[in-house]
Design an enzyme around this catalytic site. Structure first.
Site, PDB file in Angstrom:
ATOM      1  N   ARG A 126     -12.025  -3.927  27.682  1.00 21.10           N
ATOM      2  CA  ARG A 126     -13.290  -3.514  27.642  1.00 21.10           C
ATOM      3  C   ARG A 126     -13.339  -2.532  28.668  1.00 21.10           C
ATOM      4  NH1 ARG A 126     -13.636  -3.961  23.302  1.00 21.10           N
ATOM      5  NH2 ARG A 126     -11.773  -4.738  23.504  1.00 21.10           N
ATOM      6  N   GLN A 166      -6.802  -9.566  19.466  1.00 16.67           N
ATOM      7  CA  GLN A 166      -8.133  -9.886  19.832  1.00 16.67           C
ATOM      8  C   GLN A 166      -8.748 -11.056  18.969  1.00 16.67           C
ATOM      9  OE1 GLN A 166     -10.647  -6.435  20.980  1.00 16.67           O
ATOM     10  NE2 GLN A 166      -9.245  -5.259  19.975  1.00 16.67           N
ATOM     11  N   LYS A 200     -11.159   2.027  16.084  1.00 14.14           N
ATOM     12  CA  LYS A 200     -11.036   1.428  14.870  1.00 14.14           C
ATOM     13  C   LYS A 200     -12.660   1.421  14.246  1.00 14.14           C
ATOM     14  CE  LYS A 200      -9.451  -2.548  16.378  1.00 14.14           C
ATOM     15  NZ  LYS A 200      -9.308  -2.144  17.565  1.00 14.14           N
ATOM     16  N   THR A 201     -13.498   0.840  15.036  1.00 13.55           N
ATOM     17  CA  THR A 201     -14.916   0.911  14.831  1.00 13.55           C
ATOM     18  C   THR A 201     -15.496   2.407  14.564  1.00 13.55           C
ATOM     19  OG1 THR A 201     -15.343  -0.875  16.210  1.00 13.55           O
ATOM     20  CG2 THR A 201     -17.162   0.077  15.416  1.00 13.55           C
ATOM     21  N   ASP A 220     -15.417  -4.982  10.019  1.00  8.95           N
ATOM     22  CA  ASP A 220     -14.768  -4.743  11.226  1.00  8.95           C
ATOM     23  C   ASP A 220     -14.534  -6.137  11.781  1.00  8.95           C
ATOM     24  OD1 ASP A 220     -14.210  -3.453  13.527  1.00  8.95           O
ATOM     25  OD2 ASP A 220     -16.195  -3.134  14.108  1.00  8.95           O
ATOM     26  N   GLU A 221     -13.615  -6.103  12.820  1.00 11.96           N
ATOM     27  CA  GLU A 221     -13.038  -7.407  13.573  1.00 11.96           C
ATOM     28  C   GLU A 221     -12.576  -8.689  12.626  1.00 11.96           C
ATOM     29  OE1 GLU A 221     -13.184  -7.706  16.861  1.00 11.96           O
ATOM     30  OE2 GLU A 221     -14.651  -6.196  17.508  1.00 11.96           O
TER      31      GLU A 221
HETATM   32  P1  ATP Z   1     -12.089  -2.252  19.730  1.00  9.93           P
HETATM   33  O1  ATP Z   1     -10.788  -2.945  19.471  1.00  9.93           O
HETATM   34  O2  ATP Z   1     -12.339  -2.694  21.521  1.00  9.93           O
HETATM   35  O3  ATP Z   1     -13.140  -3.080  19.064  1.00  9.93           O
HETATM   36  P2  ATP Z   1     -12.039   0.007  18.585  1.00  9.93           P
HETATM   37  O4  ATP Z   1     -10.599   0.187  18.178  1.00  9.93           O
HETATM   38  O5  ATP Z   1     -13.118  -0.488  17.503  1.00  9.93           O
HETATM   39  O6  ATP Z   1     -12.129  -0.949  19.942  1.00  9.93           O
HETATM   40  P3  ATP Z   1     -13.759   2.203  19.472  1.00  9.93           P
HETATM   41  O7  ATP Z   1     -14.836   1.329  20.040  1.00  9.93           O
HETATM   42  O8  ATP Z   1     -14.096   2.610  17.947  1.00  9.93           O
HETATM   43  O9  ATP Z   1     -12.464   1.427  19.523  1.00  9.93           O
HETATM   44  O10 ATP Z   1     -13.387   3.411  20.162  1.00  9.93           O
HETATM   45  C1  ATP Z   1     -13.263   3.384  21.667  1.00  9.93           C
HETATM   46  C2  ATP Z   1     -13.510   4.499  22.429  1.00  9.93           C
HETATM   47  O11 ATP Z   1     -12.815   5.448  21.899  1.00  9.93           O
HETATM   48  C3  ATP Z   1     -15.030   4.942  22.166  1.00  9.93           C
HETATM   49  O12 ATP Z   1     -15.857   5.017  23.155  1.00  9.93           O
HETATM   50  C4  ATP Z   1     -15.019   5.855  21.028  1.00  9.93           C
HETATM   51  O13 ATP Z   1     -16.197   6.851  20.967  1.00  9.93           O
HETATM   52  C5  ATP Z   1     -13.894   6.697  21.514  1.00  9.93           C
HETATM   53  N1  ATP Z   1     -12.944   7.327  20.439  1.00  9.93           N
HETATM   54  C6  ATP Z   1     -12.360   6.776  19.256  1.00  9.93           C
HETATM   55  N2  ATP Z   1     -11.928   7.797  18.606  1.00  9.93           N
HETATM   56  C7  ATP Z   1     -12.079   8.854  19.427  1.00  9.93           C
HETATM   57  C8  ATP Z   1     -11.499  10.320  19.305  1.00  9.93           C
HETATM   58  N3  ATP Z   1     -10.685  10.548  18.087  1.00  9.93           N
HETATM   59  N4  ATP Z   1     -11.527  11.341  19.918  1.00  9.93           N
HETATM   60  C9  ATP Z   1     -12.454  10.587  21.076  1.00  9.93           C
HETATM   61  N5  ATP Z   1     -12.895   9.563  21.468  1.00  9.93           N
HETATM   62  C10 ATP Z   1     -12.709   8.807  20.629  1.00  9.93           C
HETATM   63 MG    MG Z   2     -14.332  -2.106  17.290  1.00  9.60          MG
END
Ligand code: ATP
Ligand code: MG
Length: 579
Positions: free
Chosen positions: A537, A243, A28-29, A212-213
């Site tokens: 995490r 979350q 997402k981030t 975000d969040e």
């Molecule tokens: P959270 O819910 O914990 O905030 P998030 O959904 O924001 O997580 P991110 O932090 O953006 O997730 O990504 C999680 C991990 O996956 C990071 O290390 C990111 O670099 C990797 N990642 C995300 N998308 C891809 C992709 N399409 N290909 C490879 N790696 C990815």
């Molecule tokens: Mg995130």
């Protein structure tokens, strides 16, 4: 671009309100960051017209760096809700009669002011705790209820007492020309609601707003977002019901649903692939969170390997638990490890064990850098210079000595001085550094902290800007970064982050889930979400530990094993007591 189909859709989404709704570690981030970059680079949007709101300053800084890496441009408007409000209030606060040089009170300053208010009203501080009263006032402000409205709503002796203190507290804040953290949000909303021209200006300016969040927004933050996107309606919000862990600060995950009511044309994009964790960890996290009934659980799958089992260690007591963590951490790369716990007090035994065998660590959110005495002293001088009505700072300076005070008050600050020069000058005329003995270990640390403050001062030559920045540093914004050290922090502070190895300690009923949540279904669900956040995490190795007996806040207790461990299927777990 390293994005999957769904992420790509979100990144390139044309215009209008968009919600990216997805579970932990689904990118997402990443999608939000790429969207910011995409809008600037491909769509030619001026970076000035993009507002990006994240949960901590640290997260904002990371996003800025990532966007910079992607396109070599800076995002001038990326930060937290509080930081954003402070900024617009500084620029345009006069439209709602705010003084230009208002100071921002941190938690300690606010509590000191609450106490002052209680003293003025002759309210017995043994009968009523200032922290409780502060919490009520804070909750009211997050619901956008001011002191007069509060008085009308208040019922019962306690309610009416809070109402009285609330009014007196606001009177004092006004006299000191100060705002507390909650005022920033509340007045930010007020500014956008009550001043037509100002609202118009920012609504016009921010063509895109990315948040975000979003599951952890409270009413004030929700209203603020809504007001900001009124003209362009280009809101991109990102969130995950599972979350939401800040309801005690007024956050409400239902805000994710409310978006659909306020924006009937809201487009929702789901991301379903988890890129962070191994299968075992993801499965276990899902088993824990699926017990929750009051919100949707978003499905996730992982392409990754099964990975090692989740390891559980049963310790005899908290010392043995800490020794176990120290021993395990030693086998790993320090930087890749995080120790997560439910309450701050739990860090102490871990710290002791680490110190004993020389494991470097960074404590996130302990005594914060800006809450240290020597730093607060320096800031009090600076704040008083900018705003002579800041009584809390004045009281602090008075305590540093009469002679020093006179010298300081005599000094006329030349307007051309930079923050750093001003600080140096003050330290000189008040002979402040002379209090410390370089041979004393503790004093030496204080002197180093002041040096650190000097280097921050170097970054912000304008004093007002410097003070604003220091006031808004929060949990998660560790000053010392990039060290090869283990990270110690609360589960709350770990949101949004990721580590190869995670240790969740104190997995005991009463500790986690916290005793307070035992009798309340909503609170228990929040504890469960917190557990889900902690587990997700982890990239590779997850360790749980608990103690059969534990000395906690001076009491020796013995707790049952946390119910959360019981929710995970046996085949994902491995006991590592007898190795
Ligand atoms: P959270 O819910 O914990 O905030 P998030 O959904 O924001 O997580 P991110 O932090 O953006 O997730 O990504 C999680 C991990 O996956 C990071 O290390 C990111 O670099 C990797 N990642 C995300 N998308 C891809 C992709 N399409 N290909 C490879 N790696 C990815
Ligand atoms: Mg995130």
């Amino acid at each position: 671009m390293n994005l999957n189909q769904q992420q790509k859709k979100a990144v390139e989404f044309k215009d209008g309100p968009l919600l990216i709704l997805a579970g932990a570690g689904s990118g997402k981030t990443r999608a939000l960051t790429y969207r910011a970059a995409y809008l600037i680079k491909e769509k030619g949007i001026d970076p000035q017209r993009l507002l990006l709101v994240t949960f901590t300053n640290k997260a904002a800084k990371e996003m800025k760096e990532r966007v910079n890496k992607l396109i070599g441009a800076n995002l001038p408007w990326a930060g937290t809700f509080h930081g954003f409000c402070a900024r617009i209030l500084r620029i345009d606060g006069q439209a709602i009669n705010l003084p230009k040089n208002f100071v921002i009170f941190d938690e300690d300053d606010s509590l000191a002011t609450i106490k002052q208010a209680m003293d003025n009203l002759k309210i017995d501080n043994k009968l009523y705790r200032k922290n409780n009263i502060k919490a009520c006032i804070s909750a009211a402000k997050n619901e956008l209820i001011n002191s007069l409205e509060y008085s009308q709503l208040a019922r019962g002796v306690f309610g009416e007492t809070v109402a009285k203190v609330f009014r007196e507290y606001q009177r004092l804040l006004k006299e000191y020309q100060a705002l507390d953290f909650d005022d920033l949000l509340m007045l930010g909303v007020k500014l956008l609601k009550e001043s037509g021209p100002v609202a118009k200006k920012y609504q016009e300016k921010f063509q895109y707003v990315l948040v975000d969040e979003y599951q952890d927004t409270n009413k004030a933050q929700y209203e603020l977002t809504k007001a900001l996107v009124k003209k362009w309606r280009n809101l991109t919000a990102v969130g995950d019901f599972s979350q939401s862990i800040y309801s005690w600060r007024g956050a409400d995950f239902r805000n994710l649903n409310n978006l659909q009511v306020d924006f009937p044309d809201l487009k929702i994009i789901n991301l379903e692939q988890n890129y962070r964790s191994t299968k075992n960890i993801l499965d276990a996290a899902n088993q824990v969170i699926s017990k929750n009934k009051s919100h949707p659980i978003l499905k996730l799958w992982a392409n990754s390997q099964e990975g090692p089992k989740i390891r559980i260690f049963e310790a005899g007591d908290e010392k043995e638990e800490a020794a176990f963590i120290a021993k395990e951490v030693k086998k790993l790369k320090y930087k890749d490890c995080a120790v997560l716990y439910r309450t701050n007090a739990q860090s102490r035994t871990i710290e002791e064990a680490f110190l004993k065998i020389g494991i470097p660590y960074v404590l996130v959110g302990g005594v914060k850098f800006y809450s240290r005495k020597e730093i607060k002293d320096c800031l009090a001088y600076l704040r008083f210079l900018v705003n002579p009505k800041d009584k809390v700072s004045f009281d602090r300076i008075v305590k540093l000595g009469k002679k020093q005070l006179d010298k300081f008050l005599e000094w006329k600050r030349p307007t051309y001085l930079t923050t750093r020069k001003i600080l140096e000058k003050i330290l000189e005329i008040t002979a402040y550094l002379k209090r410390f003995d370089e041979k004393d270990e503790e004093d030496l640390e204080r002197l180093e902290n002041i040096k650190e403050l000097m280097s921050v001062a170097e970054e912000y030559s304008d004093l007002n800007e410097f003070l604003q920045n220091t006031a808004l540093v929060e949990e998660g914004d560790s000053i010392k970064e990039n060290k090869n050290a283990v990270t110690l922090m609360t589960l709350h502070a770990s949101k949004g982050l990721e580590f190869k190895n995670v240790f969740m300690i104190g997995m005991e009923e009463g500790l986690f889930p916290h005793a307070r949540s035992m009798m309340n279904r909503d609170e228990m669900e929040e504890e469960r979400r917190l557990c889900y956040v902690g587990m997700t995490r982890t990239k590779e190795n997850l360790f749980f530990s608990y103690a059969r007996k534990r000395l906690y806040f001076g009491f020796l207790g013995s707790n049952a094993v946390s119910r959360f461990l019981g929710d995970i299927e046996e085949n994902l777990l491995e006991s590592i007591n007898d190795y």
